[in-house]
Structures are given as structure tokens and as C-alpha cells.
Design a protein around this motif. Structure first.
Motif, mmCIF file in Angstrom:
data_model
loop_
_atom_site.group_PDB
_atom_site.id
_atom_site.type_symbol
_atom_site.label_atom_id
_atom_site.label_comp_id
_atom_site.label_asym_id
_atom_site.label_seq_id
_atom_site.Cartn_x
_atom_site.Cartn_y
_atom_site.Cartn_z
ATOM 1 N N VAL A 239 4.386 1.331 3.439
ATOM 2 C CA VAL A 239 5.626 0.618 3.827
ATOM 3 C C VAL A 239 6.758 1.116 3.123
ATOM 4 C CG1 VAL A 239 4.735 -1.095 5.068
ATOM 5 C CG2 VAL A 239 5.202 -1.395 2.959
ATOM 6 N N SER A 240 6.706 0.930 2.045
ATOM 7 C CA SER A 240 7.737 1.549 1.013
ATOM 8 C C SER A 240 7.805 2.477 0.384
ATOM 9 C CB SER A 240 8.179 0.301 0.705
ATOM 10 O OG SER A 240 9.964 0.115 -0.116
ATOM 11 N N GLU A 241 8.582 3.547 -0.150
ATOM 12 C CA GLU A 241 8.223 3.978 -1.563
ATOM 13 C C GLU A 241 9.052 3.662 -2.687
ATOM 14 O OE1 GLU A 241 10.929 8.559 -0.559
ATOM 15 O OE2 GLU A 241 9.525 7.475 1.214
ATOM 16 N N GLY A 288 5.695 -8.578 -2.513
ATOM 17 C CA GLY A 288 5.728 -7.334 -2.086
ATOM 18 C C GLY A 288 5.070 -6.841 -1.560
ATOM 19 N N PRO A 289 5.034 -5.523 -0.963
ATOM 20 C CA PRO A 289 3.767 -4.183 -0.315
ATOM 21 C C PRO A 289 2.376 -4.466 -1.406
ATOM 22 C CG PRO A 289 6.040 -2.972 -0.859
ATOM 23 C CD PRO A 289 5.964 -4.614 -1.257
ATOM 24 N N MET A 364 10.312 -0.751 -8.627
ATOM 25 C CA MET A 364 9.383 -1.374 -7.821
ATOM 26 C C MET A 364 10.433 -2.131 -6.774
ATOM 27 S SD MET A 364 6.106 -2.064 -8.395
ATOM 28 C CE MET A 364 6.019 -3.814 -7.600
ATOM 29 N N PRO A 365 10.461 -2.007 -5.801
ATOM 30 C CA PRO A 365 11.186 -2.754 -4.893
ATOM 31 C C PRO A 365 11.942 -3.502 -5.513
ATOM 32 C CG PRO A 365 9.334 -2.098 -3.627
ATOM 33 C CD PRO A 365 8.801 -1.872 -4.604
ATOM 34 N N ALA A 422 -4.075 -0.800 5.465
ATOM 35 C CA ALA A 422 -2.898 -1.857 4.978
ATOM 36 C C ALA A 422 -2.184 -1.628 4.780
ATOM 37 C CB ALA A 422 -4.180 -2.685 4.282
ATOM 38 N N PRO A 423 -1.167 -2.003 4.216
ATOM 39 C CA PRO A 423 0.041 -1.235 3.981
ATOM 40 C C PRO A 423 0.269 -1.019 2.164
ATOM 41 C CG PRO A 423 0.497 -3.890 3.921
ATOM 42 C CD PRO A 423 -0.893 -3.674 4.862
ATOM 43 N N TYR A 424 0.788 -0.802 2.338
ATOM 44 C CA TYR A 424 0.907 -0.357 0.643
ATOM 45 C C TYR A 424 2.062 0.211 0.269
ATOM 46 C CZ TYR A 424 0.524 4.514 -0.368
ATOM 47 O OH TYR A 424 0.675 6.410 -0.921
ATOM 48 N N LEU A 425 2.151 0.190 -0.557
ATOM 49 C CA LEU A 425 3.395 0.579 -1.478
ATOM 50 C C LEU A 425 3.578 2.239 -2.277
ATOM 51 C CD1 LEU A 425 6.225 0.464 -2.563
ATOM 52 C CD2 LEU A 425 5.738 -0.484 -4.377
#
Length: 487
Positions: A239-241, A288-289, A364-365, A422-425
């Protein structure tokens, strides 16, 4: 005795209340996985397998030095797509950007609905010179053997390009008509940053005012033994990088003969700075993620692990300590530090007048390049060392509660029924970051079941994909197109 009894009773009562609360939290955890609806479509399997095999045979290699790229191979690949997917080319609009980046538009029946985008890339990384003989089958052969398709691009990422187009070709053959516009976008330089591919696709679409509900790119995959306490495979959707930056630490001063060194030499000061960074590390924080990942998998855990993650307000320090024990899980909860290059000296008996070190960081975001630079300056505490930093910050974080994420979950569950999604980073980079500006959400997921060995092969020797994995990817792309058009 009576004076002692009352505090003990109070402590016991508080402990009982805490136990009741934590047990309630554990029992109350509800699964966040949609009920699978098993895939019932059909695929022309032999044709699909043959197309990926042939796609691998084109040496569409990206090099940092773009002058080394054999663009004739890219031209041949595009011609191959036209011949292999006739229904796609007859029914969809095709626009080329920079000659090689491809945008296919499948017009929907309801112009009021916002479009969806699926994206992949057809360039591949080079095969390391001198390792060709280590391959069981030549890296650009597309060999079919042992139930697998062999060659560079089977995992990264011609499987995405061919899988998407095969799914569309199959749906077209059944007369399927989407309700919303569907865009299929394929870059040709993702492996070197996507500046001329995905970046220019985004510019073109932005000029046209195109705004996506969501874009899905490569990224996470379905893996086993990723999460402690979860016995079934887990499919992780980025959901983010993380951002990627390089910091250069440099010190200059007098050199001199090695027989008369100062107590602190240029090389020693740089080495000390690197040692301080590695000893200190960025602070960890399960948020977050990374936090989202465990919220989605916690209901599927064994009771003991479920109890811990359901009561993070108590056990967060313990959880973070556990996650820090492995590099992959540590990267979920902090900005990482990787010293990669040392430059100093030319003569064994001469002190270097200049010493430098390069450090790669994955942000990190929420952490900026300025934050990172300030952390380095404070940690090394040496005013004579100059610090410069360049790179990109983390992408935005996409929703895990919207229907956009849920249709990806549903599509994956329809194909891989027992898998937790599931979501992850995401730690590495992808073309998805370019689409952030024109999409409400961007997600990163390669719909295949990978082992740890597969992940090592992705840019390495003996890259291959099982035929069943590839066909499941086609099934997933068919599902995601249909599911997103029901919204």
C-alpha cells in the motif's frame, strides 16, 4: 495483615480486569478476509503458456547506460504483442508514449465511473556477465521444462504484461464488456527508474485529465512462513513503498606519510561515522502499513500470537523487539541504513587526503530527506564530515478500508482460496510511485505464490515460474477486472 490484604485484593482485581479486557480483545478479533468465490472461468492454457514462453525470448534489457539498450528488441516485442493478442488490438485503443511505453484503453459502458489501471513493465535486468553457464536453461530461451517456464522476466515482470493481456484477450473472446474504462499501461524502463516509461505515461494521462480510482502494479506476492503464528500462505499487497536515498559522507584534510599519522585520520573518522550509524539505527515504530499488516493477519493467528497482537497496547515493545531480530521484519518498522561504498586512498603507505562513504537508506513513510540528514548529523557528531543526501521520499499510503483494496483481496481469494491477503510496506521500488499523482490509491501485488528461493531468483540466476503460478496470475487479472467493474 489486614493492611496487606486490601492492596493485594486491589491488585488482584486489577489483574482480573486486565485479563478480562485482553481476553475480550482477543476473542473479538474478526477476520478481515472476504469469503472466496472460486474462479470458474476458462483459459486457453496452451496458448497462454506459449505466449509467455515466446515473450521471454526477446532481450528487452534495461541498462543504466541507455545507449546500451537494444531498442530493436523492444520493437520486436511490441510487434509480438500485436500478433499474439489480436482481439486486444482490434477492440482497445493503443497509444505509444516515447515510442515504447504502451497505453491500452478498454472503453467502458458507463462514463460516469472512474477508470481502473493495471500496469506492469516488459524490460528486464541484465544477466550478470559470466553467469550464463550457471543457468539450467538459457536465460532468454523461454524453455518449458519440469512444469516451469524458464528465463529472465518470468517473475519480473513479463508475467504481468502477458498475464494482463491474456486475461483481457480471454474476456473479449467471451464477449465481456466492462462498465468503467480500463487502462493497461506497460513501461519499458522500470528497472532503471521508469523516467521515460511510466513517468511519461503519467504525464500523458495527466494532460488528458485521467484520474484513476486505483492502479495495481507488481510488488508483493503470496509467501509462506512470513508471519509467525500463521500457518497458511499470506499474500501481501503493497500500500506504500519506502523512499530510497543515498547519503554521501565526505571529509577532506591533510594526508601525509603513514609513518606519522594523527590520532584521528580521514579514513578513521569516516569509519567511525559509519560504525555509529550502524550501532544507533533509526528508531523503530510499529505504525502505518506495518501495523496494518498485523491487523489483517492477527485474526488468522494461533491463539497465543493472536493474544499478543490483539493487545498491542501492552505488548508493542515485545512485538518490536521480535521484529527487529530479522532484517525483513525490521525493515517494516524503521528506516534502514546500508553502507555500500567506501572511497579512500591510493597508496598503502600514504594517508588519504580525502575519504568518502556512501550509505543507501530506505525511508519509512512520513520521514523526509531532511529528517534523515538531521539524524545522520546528530548521530555521527563530527562537524568536519560533510553530508549530502539525494533520493526520493516514501510514496503515499493507500487505503486498506476502501473497496479498491477489497476487490484486490477478493480477486486473490477467488484464485487462492486459503490465502490470507493483507497490506504491507514494500521495500523495493516500482513504477507504482509514478501513478500516485493521478490515482486515488496505488497498490503493488504480483498474484503468484513464491518461495524464498524464487525471490532470490528474481534478479538472479535460474529465474523461472511454475506454469500453474502463471495461469493463476491470468485468473487473478480476469477476476480483478470483473470485481472492479461490479463496484
Amino acid at each position: 495483615m489486614k493492611k496487606l490484604k486490601l492492596p493485594l485484593i486491589i491488585i488482584g482485581a486489577l489483574f482480573l480486569l486486565l485479563l478480562i479486557l485482553t481476553m475480550f480483545n482477543t476473542i473479538s478479533l474478526k477476520s478481515r478476509q472476504p469469503q472466496p468465490v472460486p474462479f470458474t472461468g476458462t483459459i486457453q492454457e496452451e496458448q497462454a503458456i506459449d505466449k509467455l514462453s515466446k515473450a521471454i525470448q526477446f532481450q528487452t534489457i534495461s541498462f543504466q547506460d541507455r545507449s546500451r539498450m537494444k531498442m530493436a528488441e523492444f520493437d520486436r516485442f511490441i510487434s509480438f504483442l500485436e500478433q499474439s493478442f489480436p482481439k486486444v488490438h482490434q477492440n482497445l485503443e493503443l497509444e505509444k508514449v516515447n515510442g515504447y511505453a504502451l497505453i491500452f484503453r478498454w472503453e467502458g459502458s458507463d462514463p460516469a465511473k472512474s477508470p481502473i489501471g493495471l500496469t506492469s513493465h516488459y524490460d528486464v535486468v541484465p544477466v550478470l556477465e559470466g553467469t550464463e553457464s550457471n543457468w539450467d536453461h538459457p536465460p532468454f530461451s523461454g524453455t518449458l521444462a519440469d512444469g516451469k517456464i524458464w528465463g529472465r522476466g518470468t517473475l519480473d515482470d513479463k508475467i504481468g504484461v502477458i498475464g494482463i493481456l491474456q486475461a483481457v484477450e480471454q474476456l473479449l473472446s467471451k464477449g465481456y464488456q466492462p462498465k468503467r474504462d480500463m487502462y493497461f499501461m506497460f513501461g519499458f524502463d522500470e528497472e532503471i527508474g521508469g523516467a521515460e516509461g511510466a513517468n511519461m505515461i503519467v504525464r500523458k494521462l495527466n494532460e488528458k485529465g485521467i484520474k484513476f480510482d486505483f492502479v495495481l502494479d507488481e510488488g508483493g506476492a503470496i509467501v509462506e512462513n512470513m508471519v509467525p503464528g500463521v500457518d497458511v500462505p499470506v499474500g501481501v499487497v503493497g500500500v506504500s513503498e519506502k523512499g530510497s536515498a543515498t547519503a554521501q559522507l565526505t571529509i577532506e584534510g591533510s594526508g601525509g606519510h603513514s609513518s606519522q599519522p594523527k590520532n584521528r585520520t580521514n579514513l578513521g573518522r569516516i569509519a567511525s561515522a559509519i560504525a555509529k550509524l550502524e550501532e544507533t539505527q533509526f528508531p523503530e515504530d510499529l505504525q502505518g502499513p506495518g501495523e496494518d499488516l498485523f491487523e489483517f493477519v492477527a485474526p488468522e493467528m494461533s491463539f497465543g500470537m493472536k493474544y499478543v497482537f490483539a493487545n498491542k497496547f501492552i505488548f508493542e515493545p515485545v512485538i518490536e523487539k521480535i521484529l527487529l531480530q530479522q532484517p525483513a521484519s525490521a525493515a517494516l518498522i524503521r528506516t534502514t541504513i546500508s553502507p555500500t561504498i567506501f572511497q579512500a586512498g591510493e597508496q598503502y603507505n600514504a594517508l588519504p587526503e580525502k575519504a568518502s562513504a556512501f550509505v543507501n537508506l530506505r525511508l519509512m513513510p512520513g520521514e523526509s530527506l531532511d529528517d534523515v540528514k538531521n539524524f545522520i548529523e546528530k548521530t555521527i557528531d563530527d562537524e568536519q564530515i560533510k553530508i549530502s543526501i539525494e533520493g526520493t521520499e516514501a510514496s503515499g499510503v493507500s487505503s486498506v478500508d476502501s473497496w479498491h483494496f477489497k476487490v484486490i483481496q477478493q480477486g486473490a481469494r477467488n484464485v487462492y482460496g486459503d490465502t490470507v491477503i493483507a497490506p504491507y510496506l514494500m521495500f523495493a521500488g516500482s513504477d507504482a510511485k509514478h501513478y500516485d499523482s493521478i490515482s486515488e490509491n496505488t497498490y503493488r501485488f504480483l498474484p503468484v505464490h513464491l518461495t524464498s528461493e524464487d525471490l532470490n531468483r528474481m534478479h538472479g540466476t535460474n529465474e523461472h515460474i511454475s506454469i500453474e503460478n502463471y495461469l493463476n496470475a491470468v485468473r487473478f487479472y480476469m477476476e480483478i477486472i470483473r470485481e472492479s467493474n461490479e463496484q
